[in-house]
Design an enzyme around this catalytic site. Structure first.
Site, PDB file in Angstrom:
ATOM      1  N   SER A 141       0.881  -1.188   0.000  1.00  0.00           N
ATOM      2  CA  SER A 141       0.000   0.000   0.000  1.00  0.00           C
ATOM      3  C   SER A 141       0.904   1.220   0.000  1.00  0.00           C
ATOM      4  CB  SER A 141      -0.852  -0.009   1.264  1.00  0.00           C
ATOM      5  OG  SER A 141      -1.480   1.251   1.469  1.00  0.00           O
ATOM      6  N   TYR A 154      -2.086  -1.181  10.429  1.00  0.00           N
ATOM      7  CA  TYR A 154      -2.043  -1.300   8.964  1.00  0.00           C
ATOM      8  C   TYR A 154      -0.723  -0.737   8.425  1.00  0.00           C
ATOM      9  CZ  TYR A 154      -3.990  -1.075   4.182  1.00  0.00           C
ATOM     10  OH  TYR A 154      -4.236  -1.253   2.841  1.00  0.00           O
TER      11      TYR A 154
HETATM   12  P1  NAD Z   1     -11.411  -6.311   0.081  1.00  0.00           P
HETATM   13  O1  NAD Z   1     -11.987  -6.166   1.443  1.00  0.00           O
HETATM   14  O2  NAD Z   1     -12.240  -5.991  -1.110  1.00  0.00           O
HETATM   15  O3  NAD Z   1     -10.773  -7.755  -0.126  1.00  0.00           O
HETATM   16  C1  NAD Z   1     -10.046  -8.404   0.873  1.00  0.00           C
HETATM   17  C2  NAD Z   1      -9.932  -9.857   0.543  1.00  0.00           C
HETATM   18  O4  NAD Z   1      -9.205 -10.502   1.579  1.00  0.00           O
HETATM   19  C3  NAD Z   1     -11.309 -10.567   0.474  1.00  0.00           C
HETATM   20  O5  NAD Z   1     -11.269 -11.542  -0.529  1.00  0.00           O
HETATM   21  C4  NAD Z   1     -11.417 -11.213   1.848  1.00  0.00           C
HETATM   22  O6  NAD Z   1     -12.289 -12.338   1.886  1.00  0.00           O
HETATM   23  C5  NAD Z   1      -9.973 -11.607   2.076  1.00  0.00           C
HETATM   24  N1  NAD Z   1      -9.638 -11.857   3.465  1.00  0.00           N
HETATM   25  C6  NAD Z   1      -9.795 -11.049   4.535  1.00  0.00           C
HETATM   26  N2  NAD Z   1      -9.406 -11.687   5.656  1.00  0.00           N
HETATM   27  C7  NAD Z   1      -8.992 -12.922   5.280  1.00  0.00           C
HETATM   28  C8  NAD Z   1      -8.485 -14.052   5.974  1.00  0.00           C
HETATM   29  N3  NAD Z   1      -8.316 -14.048   7.299  1.00  0.00           N
HETATM   30  N4  NAD Z   1      -8.177 -15.156   5.252  1.00  0.00           N
HETATM   31  C9  NAD Z   1      -8.360 -15.184   3.919  1.00  0.00           C
HETATM   32  N5  NAD Z   1      -8.840 -14.153   3.203  1.00  0.00           N
HETATM   33  C10 NAD Z   1      -9.153 -13.037   3.885  1.00  0.00           C
HETATM   34  O7  NAD Z   1     -10.107  -5.364   0.128  1.00  0.00           O
HETATM   35  P2  NAD Z   1      -9.149  -4.777  -1.027  1.00  0.00           P
HETATM   36  O8  NAD Z   1      -9.264  -3.297  -0.933  1.00  0.00           O
HETATM   37  O9  NAD Z   1      -9.340  -5.456  -2.326  1.00  0.00           O
HETATM   38  O10 NAD Z   1      -7.728  -5.149  -0.391  1.00  0.00           O
HETATM   39  C11 NAD Z   1      -6.853  -6.092  -0.947  1.00  0.00           C
HETATM   40  C12 NAD Z   1      -5.438  -5.732  -0.554  1.00  0.00           C
HETATM   41  O11 NAD Z   1      -5.111  -4.450  -1.098  1.00  0.00           O
HETATM   42  C13 NAD Z   1      -5.224  -5.610   0.962  1.00  0.00           C
HETATM   43  O12 NAD Z   1      -3.971  -6.152   1.315  1.00  0.00           O
HETATM   44  C14 NAD Z   1      -5.245  -4.116   1.190  1.00  0.00           C
HETATM   45  O13 NAD Z   1      -4.535  -3.741   2.328  1.00  0.00           O
HETATM   46  C15 NAD Z   1      -4.572  -3.634  -0.092  1.00  0.00           C
HETATM   47  N6  NAD Z   1      -4.816  -2.239  -0.400  1.00  0.00           N
HETATM   48  C16 NAD Z   1      -6.077  -1.763  -0.612  1.00  0.00           C
HETATM   49  C17 NAD Z   1      -6.245  -0.420  -0.907  1.00  0.00           C
HETATM   50  C18 NAD Z   1      -7.598   0.175  -1.155  1.00  0.00           C
HETATM   51  O14 NAD Z   1      -7.681   1.408  -1.277  1.00  0.00           O
HETATM   52  N7  NAD Z   1      -8.652  -0.598  -1.296  1.00  0.00           N
HETATM   53  C19 NAD Z   1      -5.141   0.444  -0.985  1.00  0.00           C
HETATM   54  C20 NAD Z   1      -3.876  -0.084  -0.752  1.00  0.00           C
HETATM   55  C21 NAD Z   1      -3.718  -1.421  -0.475  1.00  0.00           C
END
Ligand code: NAD
Length: 259
Positions: A141, A154
């Site tokens: 991130s 985080y």
């Molecule tokens: P999301 O909530 O849409 O997806 C998260 C995924 O992780 C889902 O499939 C969920 O079921 C799974 N998950 C959560 N806990 C779990 C566990 N204990 N075991 C197995 N699976 C689990 O979120 P996203 O925004 O798509 O995030 C995905 C990645 O991107 C994360 O690492 C997040 O930190 C990173 N990220 C997101 C953003 C943003 O703005 N959305 C920005 C930077 C980084």
């Protein structure tokens, strides 16, 4: 094309992981999905994107449980004969000042956003080395590069995963395995929608206004990064052109960390 390759994307039932899984399948890679929620819908979407006979599997490992992560990597190798591309993407968020941060949320964020990648990497690497190809892509991130208030766990986990990325990149530097991190800014997934909803509720403002404020605070492009853009970068990282791209943390953030 990634025909005859197999990818495991953690946390791929939603958001960024689902977008990356679709793009890998569209390039012809077999994909093992992982995550909670509507698994059947995610499988159907990835199967729809698949080309060249690419197959879609699923493993329900809880990414906070090392033994389940180990079992998932082994299941992928058994089911598809390999694990060539590992995308460590699963992640959760919790927003609170450090002195009020629930201890259980701290532990869960460190386990799911950081330690899970260590466990998947340590189990997947020997097979990649034996087969002579590997791509490890850690979804970090912008919070791996800079901090924001109220996100202690985080930010600590994301800074940690960039450190892990660099270390494993050095340990594999003379091999055909590359290790890199992707650092998205705001992406409008369920993880961020919760923060939009909280801002709208707190400020008594509309969802659209909450999104506008969220972007205006941090992301100079005033546009959300999309899962498709992150998927495009992932495909590039899997290509021969990226063979000597090692230990990088690439921000896709509309200018967030350039400020
Ligand atoms: P999301 O909530 O849409 O997806 C998260 C995924 O992780 C889902 O499939 C969920 O079921 C799974 N998950 C959560 N806990 C779990 C566990 N204990 N075991 C197995 N699976 C689990 O979120 P996203 O925004 O798509 O995030 C995905 C990645 O991107 C994360 O690492 C997040 O930190 C990173 N990220 C997101 C953003 C943003 O703005 N959305 C920005 C930077 C980084």
């Amino acid at each position: 094309m990634l025909n005859a390759k197999t990818a495991l994307v953690t946390g791929s039932t939603s958001g960024i992981g689902l977008g990356i899984a679709q793009a890998l399948a569209a390039q012809g890679a077999n994909v093992m999905l992982n995550g909670f929620g509507d698994v059947e819908a995610a499988k159907a979407e990835v199967a729809k994107a698949a080309t060249g006979g690419a197959k879609v599997g699923y493993h329900g490992a809880d990414m906070s449980k090392p033994a389940e992560i180990e079992a998932m990597v082994k299941a992928c190798e058994e089911q598809f004969g390999a694990l060539d591309i590992l995308v460590n993407n699963a992640g959760i968020q919790h927003v609170a000042p450090v002195e009020e941060f629930p201890v259980e949320r701290w532990d869960a964020i460190i386990a799911i956003n950081l330690s899970s990648a260590f466990h998947a990497i340590r189990v997947a690497l020997p097979g990649m080395k034996a087969r002579g190809y590997g791509r490890i892509i850690n979804v970090a991130s912008v919070h791996g590069l800079v901090a924001s208030a109220q996100k202690s766990a985080y930010v600590a986990a994301k800074h940690g995963i960039i450190g892990l990325t660099k270390t494993v990149a050095l340990e594999t530097a003379t091999t055909p395995i590359t290790v890199n991190a992707i650092c998205p800014g705001w992406v409008l997934t369920p993880l961020v929608q919760k923060q939009v909803d909280a801002r709208a509720a707190q400020g008594g403002i509309s969802n659209e206004e909450a999104k506008r404020q969220l972007l205006a605070e941090k992301q100079p492009s005033l546009q959300f990064t999309t899962p498709e853009e992150l998927a495009g970068l992932t495909i590039f990282l899997c290509s021969p052109a990226a063979s000597n791209l090692r230990g990088a943390a690439i921000n896709v953030d509309g200018g967030w960390v350039a400020q």
